[in-house]
Structures are given as structure tokens and as C-alpha cells.
Design a protein around this motif. Sequence first.
Motif, short mmCIF file in Angstrom:
data_model
loop_
_atom_site.label_atom_id
_atom_site.label_comp_id
_atom_site.label_asym_id
_atom_site.label_seq_id
_atom_site.Cartn_x
_atom_site.Cartn_y
_atom_site.Cartn_z
N GLY A 1 12.39 1.93 -22.80
CA GLY A 1 13.34 2.65 -23.75
C GLY A 1 13.86 3.90 -23.33
N VAL A 2 13.82 4.30 -21.89
CA VAL A 2 14.32 5.34 -21.31
C VAL A 2 15.83 4.96 -21.09
CG1 VAL A 2 14.21 6.75 -19.23
CG2 VAL A 2 12.18 6.10 -20.31
N GLU A 3 16.67 5.89 -21.62
CA GLU A 3 18.19 5.62 -21.28
C GLU A 3 18.67 6.46 -19.98
OE1 GLU A 3 20.11 6.49 -24.95
OE2 GLU A 3 18.99 5.01 -26.17
N HIS A 4 18.15 7.52 -19.66
CA HIS A 4 18.79 8.49 -18.78
C HIS A 4 17.62 9.12 -18.01
CE1 HIS A 4 19.61 10.70 -22.28
NE2 HIS A 4 19.24 11.64 -21.57
N PHE A 5 17.89 9.64 -16.77
CA PHE A 5 16.98 10.19 -15.93
C PHE A 5 17.76 11.08 -14.78
CE2 PHE A 5 17.46 6.47 -13.52
CZ PHE A 5 17.00 6.54 -12.18
N VAL A 6 17.07 11.93 -14.33
CA VAL A 6 17.59 12.99 -13.26
C VAL A 6 17.34 12.67 -11.77
CG1 VAL A 6 17.94 15.19 -12.51
CG2 VAL A 6 17.69 14.70 -15.11
N VAL A 7 18.25 12.59 -11.03
CA VAL A 7 18.08 12.40 -9.48
C VAL A 7 18.61 13.58 -8.93
CG1 VAL A 7 17.64 9.79 -9.43
CG2 VAL A 7 20.15 10.75 -9.08
N ASP A 8 18.15 13.99 -7.62
CA ASP A 8 18.81 14.84 -6.71
C ASP A 8 20.02 14.27 -6.13
OD1 ASP A 8 19.09 17.44 -5.94
OD2 ASP A 8 17.54 17.35 -4.33
N GLY A 9 21.11 15.28 -5.98
CA GLY A 9 22.65 15.04 -5.52
C GLY A 9 22.34 13.79 -4.38
N PRO A 10 21.52 14.24 -3.40
CA PRO A 10 21.85 13.16 -2.15
C PRO A 10 21.51 11.55 -2.68
CG PRO A 10 20.94 15.24 -1.34
CD PRO A 10 20.90 15.28 -2.95
N ALA A 11 20.81 11.34 -3.58
CA ALA A 11 20.24 10.16 -4.10
C ALA A 11 21.66 9.55 -4.46
CB ALA A 11 19.50 10.09 -5.36
N LEU A 12 22.71 10.13 -4.78
CA LEU A 12 24.17 9.75 -5.18
C LEU A 12 24.92 9.72 -4.15
CD1 LEU A 12 24.20 10.72 -9.27
CD2 LEU A 12 23.45 8.47 -8.00
N HIS A 13 24.57 10.24 -2.78
CA HIS A 13 25.24 10.52 -1.79
C HIS A 13 26.42 11.66 -2.06
CE1 HIS A 13 23.83 6.67 -0.60
NE2 HIS A 13 24.36 6.25 -1.53
N GLY A 14 25.62 12.64 -2.91
CA GLY A 14 26.58 13.76 -3.40
C GLY A 14 27.49 13.59 -4.19
N ASP A 15 27.89 12.24 -4.70
CA ASP A 15 28.88 12.10 -5.70
C ASP A 15 28.03 12.04 -7.22
OD1 ASP A 15 30.85 11.41 -7.30
OD2 ASP A 15 31.21 9.05 -6.39
N THR A 16 28.00 13.08 -7.71
CA THR A 16 27.22 13.66 -8.91
C THR A 16 28.24 13.81 -10.17
OG1 THR A 16 27.22 15.78 -8.40
CG2 THR A 16 25.40 14.59 -7.74
N ALA A 17 29.76 13.37 -9.99
CA ALA A 17 30.64 14.02 -10.97
C ALA A 17 30.45 13.08 -12.19
CB ALA A 17 31.82 13.91 -10.34
N LEU A 18 29.80 12.11 -12.02
CA LEU A 18 29.65 11.05 -13.19
C LEU A 18 27.98 10.57 -13.18
CD1 LEU A 18 32.86 8.61 -13.26
CD2 LEU A 18 32.30 10.70 -14.55
N GLY A 19 27.50 10.16 -14.45
CA GLY A 19 26.42 9.43 -14.36
C GLY A 19 26.45 7.81 -14.01
N ARG A 20 25.42 7.29 -13.34
CA ARG A 20 25.47 6.04 -12.61
C ARG A 20 24.60 5.08 -13.38
NH1 ARG A 20 28.51 6.55 -7.97
NH2 ARG A 20 28.89 4.54 -7.56
N PRO A 21 24.91 3.99 -13.97
CA PRO A 21 23.95 2.85 -14.26
C PRO A 21 23.17 2.29 -13.08
CG PRO A 21 26.10 2.41 -15.09
CD PRO A 21 26.26 3.48 -14.23
N VAL A 22 22.00 2.24 -13.03
CA VAL A 22 21.28 1.71 -11.91
C VAL A 22 20.85 0.18 -11.91
CG1 VAL A 22 18.99 2.23 -10.62
CG2 VAL A 22 20.17 4.08 -11.79
N GLY A 23 21.46 -0.36 -10.71
CA GLY A 23 21.11 -1.82 -10.57
C GLY A 23 21.68 -2.41 -11.82
N GLU A 24 20.88 -3.23 -12.35
CA GLU A 24 21.47 -4.21 -13.39
C GLU A 24 21.14 -3.95 -14.86
OE1 GLU A 24 20.50 -8.19 -12.53
OE2 GLU A 24 21.63 -8.33 -10.59
N THR A 25 20.74 -2.74 -14.90
CA THR A 25 20.24 -2.02 -16.31
C THR A 25 21.26 -1.20 -16.62
OG1 THR A 25 19.21 0.00 -15.47
CG2 THR A 25 17.96 -2.02 -15.32
N ASP A 26 21.18 -0.52 -17.98
CA ASP A 26 21.83 0.27 -18.39
C ASP A 26 21.45 1.67 -18.40
OD1 ASP A 26 23.86 -1.54 -19.49
OD2 ASP A 26 22.80 -2.03 -21.24
N VAL A 27 20.46 1.82 -17.95
CA VAL A 27 19.87 3.18 -17.58
C VAL A 27 20.62 3.89 -16.54
CG1 VAL A 27 17.65 4.35 -16.77
CG2 VAL A 27 17.43 2.15 -17.82
N ILE A 28 21.04 5.22 -17.00
CA ILE A 28 22.01 5.85 -16.19
C ILE A 28 21.08 7.08 -15.46
CG2 ILE A 28 23.84 7.74 -16.56
CD1 ILE A 28 24.34 4.73 -17.61
#
Length: 502
Positions: free
Chosen positions: A202-229
Motif C-alpha cells: 500500500g505504499v504510494e511513494h518513496f524517496v531516492v537520491d538524485g543520482p538514482a533518477l540520473h539527476g532528473d528530479t524535477a518530477l516524481g517517477r512511477p517505478v517499473g509497471e507499478t503506480d508507486v512514485i
Amino acid sequence: MAREAGMFSLVLHSHLPWLAHHGRWPVGEEWLYQSWAASYLPVTRVLEKLAAEGRTGLVSLGVTPVLAAQLDDPHSLDGMHHWLANWQLRAREAAGSADGDRRALGVREHALSAAALDDFETRWRHGGSGVLRGLIDTGAVELLGGPLMHPFQPLLNPRLRDFSLREGLLDAHRRWGSTPSGIWAPECGFTPGMENGYAAAGVEHFVVDGPALHGDTALGRPVGETDVIAFGRDLPVSYRVWSPKSGYPGHAAYRDFHTYDHVSGLKPARVTGRHVAGGDKSPYDPEAASAAVATHVADFVDVVRARLRSESERLGRPALVVAAFDTELFGHWWHEGPEFLAAVLRALPDAGIDIGTLADARDRGFVGEPIALTDSSWGSGKDWRVWAGEQVADLVSLNDEVVQTALDAVDKERGQSGLRNRVNDQVLREALLTVSSDWAFMVSKDSAAQYARDRAHLHAHAVREITEALMRGRSRRASELASGWNRADNLFPGLDARRLSK
């Protein structure tokens, strides 16, 4: 005033390992009481005062289950009360000194300790859950939960990983009356597939460090085929505050964290200069420090505004800026941090910058295209080296052994009656204490490394001792051992081994 495009979100991560009953000074409960007095008390006061002004959505406040348990623990509450009283006594003695600088220090610290003691006795004496519940209910904060005991999840057996997360969310519901929709994953650790476990819990969102998103942190991103952001920490903005080389807390006017007056145990000096020895530092000047806070608040607002504008222009749509820090930075590590926090949470809206929580960001549509996250953390190198490197290979091996021993024992002893098995509960409790991410972190960073190794091996010994009795068919002895280890920590009574997946 024209509003800026986009939104700013502040995330605070509050965590300490289980310290109650495991040493006092120089390593152990002292860490809890220092952080409680210098950070948790003043930060919650700041948030409550802002909430009383009608402000909502101020921060996403992560409070790990193991810290929440200590803030409610009778032993810790009693110890904290004594610690605050001792602080006041030390300040009173310093205030009577013939030395002018020490006398001024004592007067200042006596006022601070008296306010903290009054705050604690008035609002905290029966536990921290009520204080945090008030902030949730007013909408001042979004509470972020997390797994029990703060394990480094990517290295954890998936069964125990899932169990720890679900138990952590249940613990949050018991304390605060609601289940967090977001979490701070311990150490921002991630490996592919974890998003499916988050979605199932039931987790809807979580935090990663910037490099995990290749520095593109300006939007949350759904992960894989889930709706988890996954929301990423914006490093250019976050490092403006907390950079070892250029962050605000290193300013010459701020109180120096490392220098003590060894007569009183109080902190008398300002930073003065990065290469100035402790004995050569200038006395602390609160007025000069407040002037520095005002300068840094204005600078931070400018930094956030510039980042919002540049990222919104790059995207062609309003952008999100997420700054994330350890809560303990504000007050404990950076004495003026709570003052900065109060000022900046007023100054940003006054400058036309919308602020909100991660849940607000999701609801307002600050979400981009899905991403396939890879292995990551917010540790050194942004990989797993702190928790899986050569320097902690022995702890990795220990964790694997203890977890497998615990799972085998629980599976073997799992009854058909459906009744609760307190021995199984304790085996899992001790296994989770063993795999706390803090122990490997402290060894890797050479910060009380021996204490960390001792703690890991202590809880590993508990698992081995209880399970060995079970293997020998000594059920009564196993029950006695489990009860004794349980009394030693008095931790997470709601943990139920029956919820461990098969």
C-alpha cells in the motif's frame, strides 16, 4: 505577488537506531537525548507554531518506527527527563562562574534548558506519538513511515523485507491512527523488484537520491509497471544547505558542534574558521548567528526560485524541487537549524513559491513518465558500498546467517493452531535488530565501530541462543530465553510472526 511555477517540497528524515538499554555515555542513549533535546523538541515546536498560523503541507516528516518507539518508551522518557534536568543544572553552575564568557554561556543555556524542560514536561512526558499525531491531524505534515528496525532492504531476504515493511506500517497506524502512504526507505536503498513489494503493502511513494533518477528530479517517477512514485532528492538545492565544504552550517558565526567547555560540558564557541583549533575559536554570539540565518534564508529562497525556473523551462511545464535532510541536522548538528527552518518555511510562500508535501506533489500532478530504477542508495558512491563493501563483509555474512537461522526456526515452529507464538516473535525481533543498517554504516564510517559490531553480535547471539534451544527440543528453555531478551528491550510488542509470509 506573482506565483512561481512549480512547487518546493521539504523532506526531513528522523532516525536513530535502538539505543535504549544499550549504554549511555559516550555511546548509546546520550545520542538519543542530545537529538531529542536539540532537534525533535525545537523542530516540532516550529511546526506547531506554523500550523497555528494556519499553514499546512509544510514538510514530509519521516519518523522511523524504531525512533518512534524510543520517543514513546517509558525508560527513554524517564532518561530524557533526567538528561534535561542535568542540562539545566550544568547551565546553572556555569551561570555562577567568575569567568565572564562561561557565565554568559550558562545564562544562555539555562534559558534554553528551562524552555526544553517545560516543553517536555508539558507535552512529551507521556510519549511522542501524541505530539506527532497533532501535526498530522492539523495537516501541517505528511508522516512518512518505514520498515521496522531500519534494515538495508536491498540486501535483506525478501520475506523478511516484506515482513519488516508491513510491520512498520502497522506500527505507525497504532501510534498515529493512520497508515502512511509514503515511506523513507532506509538509506534510500533500492533494488529492482522492491517497487512490487511497496505496491503490495500500500505504499504510494518513496524517496531516492538524485543520482538514482540520473539527476532528473524535477518530477516524481512511477517505478517499473507499478503506480508507486519515486521522488528524487535535488542535490544542487539540498547541498546548498548541507555540503561538507560549502553548506550553511559551516559559516563562521554559527555555533561550533565539536568544541566543548570541558568544565560545564556546554558548547561555548562559534565556528570562527574551518581550520581554527577548538581552543582558539571565538565565543558564540547569538546575534551574529541570527544575522547569518537571515542571510542564508534569503540565499536559499533565491536558489529554490532559480532552480524552479530553470527546471520548469527545461521541462516545458511546472517543476518540483525536493530538498531532503536528516532531521537531526536542524538543531543537533546545526544549532541554528530550527531558526532557519521556521524562517524559510515562511519566506518561501512570501516569495511566491508554493510549498507542499510529497503527497501534495503526487496529487497536484508533479509526476512524469515511468522509470526502471537500478540499484542505488544515498550513501557514499550512491551505491551499496557502505552496507556491502569489503570493510563490512563480516557483517553481511553475519546478517545472512542470522536471517536464515531465524526464518528456518520460525517456519519449523509455525503451529497449525493459529495461536500466537511469542518465541517466534522474539526470534524475528532479534533478527531485525541484528540487520539494522546503522551497524554497517557506523563501521564503514568508523563512527563508534566497535559499539556497532558489539550490537550486531549481541542480537545475533540472541537469535542463536533461542533457536538452539528450539533445535534441541527444549521448548520451555526457548520460551524463557525469548521472554528474557524481550524484557531487555521491551520493543515492538505488536510484532506478530504469524504475519511472516510462507
